[in-house]
Design a protein around this motif. Structure first.
Motif, PDB file in Angstrom:
ATOM      1  N   TYR A 297      24.290 -61.701  -9.142  1.00 44.89           N
ATOM      2  CA  TYR A 297      24.571 -61.718  -7.736  1.00 44.89           C
ATOM      3  C   TYR A 297      25.186 -62.813  -7.538  1.00 44.89           C
ATOM      4  N   ASP A 298      26.408 -62.741  -6.639  1.00 49.12           N
ATOM      5  CA  ASP A 298      27.178 -64.141  -6.294  1.00 49.12           C
ATOM      6  C   ASP A 298      27.132 -64.280  -4.741  1.00 49.12           C
ATOM      7  N   TYR A 299      26.829 -65.465  -4.422  1.00 47.68           N
ATOM      8  CA  TYR A 299      26.742 -65.684  -2.919  1.00 47.68           C
ATOM      9  C   TYR A 299      27.617 -66.808  -2.463  1.00 47.68           C
ATOM     10  N   THR A 300      28.670 -66.387  -1.634  1.00 54.80           N
ATOM     11  CA  THR A 300      29.833 -67.356  -1.417  1.00 54.80           C
ATOM     12  C   THR A 300      29.228 -68.150  -0.087  1.00 54.80           C
ATOM     13  N   LEU A 301      29.210 -69.508  -0.467  1.00 53.92           N
ATOM     14  CA  LEU A 301      29.163 -70.693   0.476  1.00 53.92           C
ATOM     15  C   LEU A 301      30.141 -70.806   1.532  1.00 53.92           C
ATOM     16  N   SER A 302      31.457 -70.871   0.893  1.00 54.42           N
ATOM     17  CA  SER A 302      32.815 -71.198   1.307  1.00 54.42           C
ATOM     18  C   SER A 302      33.842 -70.616   0.576  1.00 54.42           C
ATOM     19  N   LYS A 303      34.842 -70.894   0.835  1.00 55.86           N
ATOM     20  CA  LYS A 303      36.192 -70.457   0.147  1.00 55.86           C
ATOM     21  C   LYS A 303      36.159 -70.825  -1.124  1.00 55.86           C
ATOM     22  N   ARG A 304      35.736 -72.243  -1.550  1.00 58.64           N
ATOM     23  CA  ARG A 304      35.899 -72.777  -3.055  1.00 58.64           C
ATOM     24  C   ARG A 304      34.534 -73.009  -3.431  1.00 58.64           C
ATOM     25  N   THR A 305      33.444 -72.658  -2.786  1.00 53.12           N
ATOM     26  CA  THR A 305      31.980 -72.954  -3.484  1.00 53.12           C
ATOM     27  C   THR A 305      31.176 -71.542  -3.551  1.00 53.12           C
ATOM     28  N   ARG A 306      30.438 -71.224  -4.421  1.00 56.76           N
ATOM     29  CA  ARG A 306      29.561 -70.171  -4.612  1.00 56.76           C
ATOM     30  C   ARG A 306      28.278 -70.544  -5.528  1.00 56.76           C
ATOM     31  N   LEU A 307      27.211 -69.583  -5.125  1.00 55.72           N
ATOM     32  CA  LEU A 307      25.996 -69.600  -5.915  1.00 55.72           C
ATOM     33  C   LEU A 307      26.084 -68.315  -6.711  1.00 55.72           C
ATOM     34  N   TYR A 308      25.335 -68.417  -7.797  1.00 52.36           N
ATOM     35  CA  TYR A 308      25.000 -67.187  -8.550  1.00 52.36           C
ATOM     36  C   TYR A 308      23.745 -67.275  -9.226  1.00 52.36           C
ATOM     37  N   ALA A 309      23.396 -65.958  -9.485  1.00 53.22           N
ATOM     38  CA  ALA A 309      22.133 -65.650 -10.210  1.00 53.22           C
ATOM     39  C   ALA A 309      22.091 -64.625 -11.014  1.00 53.22           C
ATOM     40  N   GLY A 310      21.717 -64.589 -12.193  1.00 55.77           N
ATOM     41  CA  GLY A 310      21.876 -63.573 -13.045  1.00 55.77           C
ATOM     42  C   GLY A 310      20.899 -63.219 -14.193  1.00 55.77           C
TER      43      GLY A 310
END
Length: 351
Positions: A297-310
């Motif tokens: 799962y990718d969670y978008t914080l901004s246009k250039r930054t995201r968090l992921y968990a898998g």
């Protein structure tokens, strides 16, 4: 009446140098427009909890989902629809600061060449293989952590040194690529690679195929084939990819195999769920099959930054020892017949 004396016209040297560009421009010989190089990059770091059969290991890893990198790229307009292009791209490990790709300065990519609107693009240097491009196009995510074929493919053909790569323009939905790489051994074709591909795109549907032939040793020609397709329905994108590998080695050491991957991407607003399932069937040895399943799962914080968990799981038969590779580094060593599972939590920032 004294005769008028004339002198030959003399242009001061300094003024001549100042006006030279004007004359050159009038003759159509002016320098082409120049664009400054673009600095770009990506930093990916995450926590990984892995069980490869020897107890659980917790580590801080670089380039889990996408390889950490920085690079320079640019182009120069040569006129007539032509440009000179270049890319120099370095891979590195955030957790240690070390260079990736075996310590190469520009181990990810290093090439220069030309592109033309009508005739296509040709570059020379170190490239991703055309075969890799096909794999990355039809394994959703880009042949990275979580893609079953990122675990089953032969990693030695993903980038090629001493290579020339051509990419055609699209024509009625079709486009093609061709790469040759030189082994550079006197009196021998060992190391030479021939690698074409073809793709077709029509709206939301896309399909492609690639083959790669390599003279690995004097008595061993290897051939790799892949065929893929994808369809983007908007609310979900689906892809399927088949992979075969053949060699001329005896069964005890042969890497001949068939593999496939099914993958899906489900947008959730600006976020996304990634799913992958695949199998590998060893052709030369019994009990050398494996299967892999992953979810991220990718969670978008901004246009250039995201968090992921898998989470990713590989089931190995008795004579298989596939590991969970990240997008830039090999996975932990696995003994024959052991299953592997890994959970990751990380952050990705691009610039």
């Amino acid at each position: 009446m004294h005769p008028v004396r004339t002198r030959p016209f003399q242009l001061p040297l300094a003024h001549a140098w100042r006006t030279l560009p004007v004359f050159v421009s009038l003759l159509g010989l002016g320098a082409a427009s120049h664009a400054e190089p673009t600095l770009y990059g990506l930093i990916d770091v995450g926590l990984a909890s892995t069980d490869a059969g020897l107890g659980r290991l917790t580590s801080l890893d670089s380039g889990v989902v996408l390889g950490s990198r920085f690079g320079l790229r640019g182009d120069e307009d040569l006129g007539g629809g032509s440009k000179a292009v270049y890319t120099l791209e370095n891979g590195f490990n955030v957790d240690t600061g070390a260079q990736g790709q075996g310590g190469l300065l520009f181990g990810r990519q290093a090439f220069v060449g030309f592109t033309n609107d009508s005739y296509g693009r040709i570059t020379m240097g170190r490239h991703y293989s055309v075969f890799h491009t096909t794999l990355a196009t039809y394994s959703l995510g880009g042949l990275v952590w979580g893609n079953a074929l990122n675990y089953f493919r032969d990693g030695s053909i993903l980038r090629l040194d001493n290579s020339i790569r051509y990419e055609s323009p699209q024509f009625y939905g079709f486009s093609s690529k061709l790469m040759v790489a030189l082994g550079e051994q006197a009196g021998s074709s060992v190391g030479n690679v021939f690698n074409p591909s073809i793709d077709y795109r029509n709206g939301a549907f896309q399909a492609g195929a690639s083959t790669l032939q390599r003279r690995k040793l004097a008595g061993n020609d290897e051939r790799f084939n892949t065929l893929g397709a994808s369809y983007d329905a908007g609310w979900i994108k689906l892809a399927a990819l088949a992979y075969t590998q053949r060699d001329q080695l005896p069964a005890a050491t042969s890497l001949a195999r068939n593999a496939f991957e099914l993958s899906a991407t489900l947008p959730v607003g600006t976020n996304a769920v990634w799913l992958s399932y695949g199998q590998d069937h060893g052709k030369a040895r019994a009990q050398s099959d494996a299967s892999a399943f992953s979810a991220r799962y990718d969670y978008t914080l901004s246009k250039r930054t995201r968090l992921y968990a898998g989470y990713s799981l590989i089931h190995n038969q008795a004579n298989a020892n596939f590991s969970i590779n990240s997008s830039s580094n090999a996975g932990p060593t696995v003994t024959l017949g052991h299953n592997v599972n890994q959970a990751v939590l990380g952050m990705l920032h691009s610039f």
